[in-house]
Design a protein around this motif. Sequence first.
Motif, PDB file in Angstrom:
ATOM      1  N   PRO A 135      17.668  -1.440  -3.343  1.00 40.51           N
ATOM      2  CA  PRO A 135      17.634  -1.280  -1.704  1.00 40.51           C
ATOM      3  C   PRO A 135      16.346  -0.728  -1.335  1.00 40.51           C
ATOM      4  O   PRO A 135      15.794   0.232  -1.772  1.00 40.51           O
ATOM      5  CB  PRO A 135      18.915  -0.258  -1.972  1.00 40.51           C
ATOM      6  N   PRO A 136      15.953  -1.270  -0.322  1.00 37.52           N
ATOM      7  CA  PRO A 136      14.669  -0.894   0.254  1.00 37.52           C
ATOM      8  C   PRO A 136      14.893   0.503   0.776  1.00 37.52           C
ATOM      9  O   PRO A 136      15.839   0.937   1.391  1.00 37.52           O
ATOM     10  CB  PRO A 136      14.390  -2.073   1.688  1.00 37.52           C
ATOM     11  N   ALA A 137      13.602   1.150   0.826  1.00 38.68           N
ATOM     12  CA  ALA A 137      13.725   2.492   1.070  1.00 38.68           C
ATOM     13  C   ALA A 137      13.502   2.787   2.723  1.00 38.68           C
ATOM     14  O   ALA A 137      12.834   1.975   3.422  1.00 38.68           O
ATOM     15  CB  ALA A 137      12.539   3.637   0.505  1.00 38.68           C
ATOM     16  N   GLY A 138      13.999   4.052   3.094  1.00 41.67           N
ATOM     17  CA  GLY A 138      13.722   4.368   4.473  1.00 41.67           C
ATOM     18  C   GLY A 138      14.313   3.532   5.494  1.00 41.67           C
ATOM     19  O   GLY A 138      15.331   2.827   5.244  1.00 41.67           O
ATOM     20  N   SER A 139      13.866   3.325   6.546  1.00 40.15           N
ATOM     21  CA  SER A 139      14.229   2.368   7.794  1.00 40.15           C
ATOM     22  C   SER A 139      14.051   0.884   7.525  1.00 40.15           C
ATOM     23  O   SER A 139      14.624   0.153   7.999  1.00 40.15           O
ATOM     24  CB  SER A 139      13.190   2.780   9.049  1.00 40.15           C
ATOM     25  N   ALA A 140      13.146   0.697   6.373  1.00 40.93           N
ATOM     26  CA  ALA A 140      13.102  -0.763   5.881  1.00 40.93           C
ATOM     27  C   ALA A 140      14.182  -1.308   5.325  1.00 40.93           C
ATOM     28  O   ALA A 140      14.475  -2.351   5.050  1.00 40.93           O
ATOM     29  CB  ALA A 140      11.989  -0.900   4.761  1.00 40.93           C
ATOM     30  N   VAL A 200       4.365   0.228  -1.129  1.00 39.90           N
ATOM     31  CA  VAL A 200       3.413   0.395   0.387  1.00 39.90           C
ATOM     32  C   VAL A 200       2.041  -0.647   0.184  1.00 39.90           C
ATOM     33  O   VAL A 200       1.980  -1.301   1.286  1.00 39.90           O
ATOM     34  CB  VAL A 200       2.972   1.953   0.415  1.00 39.90           C
ATOM     35  N   GLN A 201       1.353  -0.797  -0.871  1.00 44.58           N
ATOM     36  CA  GLN A 201       0.382  -1.425  -0.906  1.00 44.58           C
ATOM     37  C   GLN A 201       0.345  -2.387  -2.253  1.00 44.58           C
ATOM     38  O   GLN A 201      -0.247  -2.365  -3.090  1.00 44.58           O
ATOM     39  CB  GLN A 201      -0.902  -0.335  -1.257  1.00 44.58           C
ATOM     40  N   PRO A 202       1.277  -3.437  -2.196  1.00 47.05           N
ATOM     41  CA  PRO A 202       1.661  -4.048  -3.265  1.00 47.05           C
ATOM     42  C   PRO A 202       0.641  -5.455  -3.651  1.00 47.05           C
ATOM     43  O   PRO A 202       0.657  -5.922  -4.743  1.00 47.05           O
ATOM     44  CB  PRO A 202       2.888  -5.004  -3.091  1.00 47.05           C
ATOM     45  N   ILE A 248       6.480   9.530   6.035  1.00 45.88           N
ATOM     46  CA  ILE A 248       5.326   9.027   6.602  1.00 45.88           C
ATOM     47  C   ILE A 248       5.656   7.527   6.664  1.00 45.88           C
ATOM     48  O   ILE A 248       5.565   6.808   5.900  1.00 45.88           O
ATOM     49  CB  ILE A 248       4.226   9.260   5.892  1.00 45.88           C
ATOM     50  N   ASN A 249       5.743   7.372   8.131  1.00 43.40           N
ATOM     51  CA  ASN A 249       6.367   5.880   8.302  1.00 43.40           C
ATOM     52  C   ASN A 249       5.300   4.735   8.556  1.00 43.40           C
ATOM     53  O   ASN A 249       4.172   5.012   8.998  1.00 43.40           O
ATOM     54  CB  ASN A 249       7.363   5.917   9.668  1.00 43.40           C
ATOM     55  N   GLY A 250       5.535   3.619   7.865  1.00 40.09           N
ATOM     56  CA  GLY A 250       4.655   2.509   8.023  1.00 40.09           C
ATOM     57  C   GLY A 250       5.348   1.050   8.431  1.00 40.09           C
ATOM     58  O   GLY A 250       5.493   1.068   9.620  1.00 40.09           O
ATOM     59  N   ARG A 251       5.930   0.448   7.740  1.00 41.00           N
ATOM     60  CA  ARG A 251       6.683  -0.695   7.918  1.00 41.00           C
ATOM     61  C   ARG A 251       7.758  -0.471   8.850  1.00 41.00           C
ATOM     62  O   ARG A 251       7.948  -1.274   9.784  1.00 41.00           O
ATOM     63  CB  ARG A 251       7.001  -1.200   6.800  1.00 41.00           C
ATOM     64  N   ASP A 254       7.564   2.549   3.987  1.00 40.68           N
ATOM     65  CA  ASP A 254       7.319   3.738   4.380  1.00 40.68           C
ATOM     66  C   ASP A 254       7.183   4.651   3.146  1.00 40.68           C
ATOM     67  O   ASP A 254       7.684   4.325   1.928  1.00 40.68           O
ATOM     68  CB  ASP A 254       8.619   4.163   5.104  1.00 40.68           C
ATOM     69  N   LEU A 255       6.537   5.937   3.267  1.00 37.85           N
ATOM     70  CA  LEU A 255       6.609   6.757   2.372  1.00 37.85           C
ATOM     71  C   LEU A 255       7.899   7.791   2.667  1.00 37.85           C
ATOM     72  O   LEU A 255       7.610   8.439   3.710  1.00 37.85           O
ATOM     73  CB  LEU A 255       5.294   7.549   2.211  1.00 37.85           C
TER      74      LEU A 255
END
Length: 623
Positions: free
Chosen positions: A69-74, A489-491, A422-425, A467-468
């Motif tokens: 399952p994708p983490a966070g809001s992703a 995060v950086q694949p 720490i949100n990214g995607r 996201d982290l």
Amino acid sequence: MSASPQKNRASRRVLAVAAGIATVGALVAALPAGAQERGHGHGHRHHTPARTVDVQLLSFNDLHGNLEPPAGSAGTVNQTQPDGTVKQVPAGGVEYLATSLREARKGHPYSITAAGGDMVGASPLLSGLFHDEPTIEALNKLDLDVTSVGNHEFDEGAVELGRLQNGGCHPVEGCYEDGRTFRGADFPYLAANVTDEKSGKPILKPYTVWKKNGVKIGFIGVTLEGTPNIVTANGVKGLKFHDEVETINKYAKELDRQGVKSIVALIHEGGAPASSAYDYDCDSPGAGDGISGPITDIAKGITPKVDALVTGHTHQAYVCTIPDPAGNPRLVTSASSFGKLYTDTTLTYDRRTKDIVRTAVRGSGEYGSAHHGPRPSNPVAANHIVSRDQQPARDMTDLIARWNALAAPISNRPQGYISADINGRGSTALEKPLGDLIADAQLEGLAPADKGGAVVAFMNPGGIRSDLVYKASGGEGDGVVTYGEAFTVQPFTNMMNVVDLTGAQLVTALQQQVSGANAASPKILQVSKGLTYTLDMTKSGADRVVTGTIRLNGEAIDPARTYRVAMNEFLAGGGDGFAALGQGTNKLVGASDLDLFNAYLAAHSSASAPLAPPAADRITVVK
């Protein structure tokens, strides 16, 4: 699987790649011959079959190797509530996707499962560490019948894509388990608009025909023509990418000549609905603008011979109709990304005409428990949430556990600590906190004179894949960032470049964020500390960048001065429409983006002093 008319799914594989791009043409399989319509059998002469047959089409897109399952809001989808508010619902994970698809197939003797590309690439560590072999294995277990290629299928080049199709151990790393050889995909990858530069032939099958009891449905698969602009140069070396509409129309005509009148296009290009809610009805009266983006023009140009379009790439959720060139409504669907949704479509097949009966969409949201039983005979489609409340599929749980055991020595290593998400995607802001963090890591790692002497760093937003998350699901402890999470995060493991650019080129690059190829859908570079400017979104094109506000460490950018600029190799090649960044000279190749990210986490955080989310205050946005 009841959907497949073939007992030996592996027989659909294309020819193996020998070695090197010169052999890409060897990937082309023989085109499907026009099979003769089979009779209904001597034992059934007393029975006249119904003229129409309901064929279930289950589809999804942009899985990107997200087995867990994708983490966070992703890992959430937006759902409209009865009071009109929107709720975020946790979704996704291949264990749950498998359960959802298997339940949906029940009661449907004619069922096909198809995908719209980007099944692999930009994957979390569990799949990416093993060059996405785990994802192909999972898709085989899902009984996927067919998929188009997407741009990310080319991340490691055409030869590696051929290995994913045909099997065999990795040419450098070998086999990952003793006594087990990767067998490749049991389903065909379709790449109708991708040809070998030398031979001019498609590198993979352009189409395939699904057949059962006289029912024949053709599938044509394409990726977006602009794939070379969003993939590293090595990934598309020796390949040509052709117009989506022209290609689909060409092969639809060919299928029609073979007697295949029912056709579905799998297109790795998409659009944006007017609402982010997955159950938004973009065909309802007063719904707003419905859907916009590249897929709208593509859909309007594709021949009426094609009955439905399964799309992707934009990671959006929609079930819409867009008129075909004859003015008739035609389904266009997309199921978000990361396995969070699947689309259930009924194609009503007319045995006499061998074509799909097309009428308007009857609804684009959930319609209760009916989707697990017989479907109405008229075409209807809906997106459904892959809920994590259901029973996970045991075979997928076992697959994930097996690969996790192999990855654990690397995946579970702590890299740093954070005090909050720490949100990214998952961030909707133009400047993302995680984007700032990544850019700062790149600048710090490449600022020393012997590392490149960088004074500023740029990060492309599309390269931030997650996201982290402070409270992760892996059980490693709140606030701990593991290697696996950093990899997610950086694949891409892009190598970093430091180049010379003039101040004028820097300004042009900032303007290219919101003009040219990026005018309709801005791509805002994430910038390292010290660079500040104002972005006025009330204006249009390049004027959105207020050039008089651009400062580096408090000083105005000098157009004539040379600056050392750090960026990944994708941006340094002019990717994402940043031609100005591709003009850099005096290039120095540094460490990978992932190595710099992990080094920064280690240097700037500890269990007692975790890293806080950046303020994200470098770009002043006027709306």
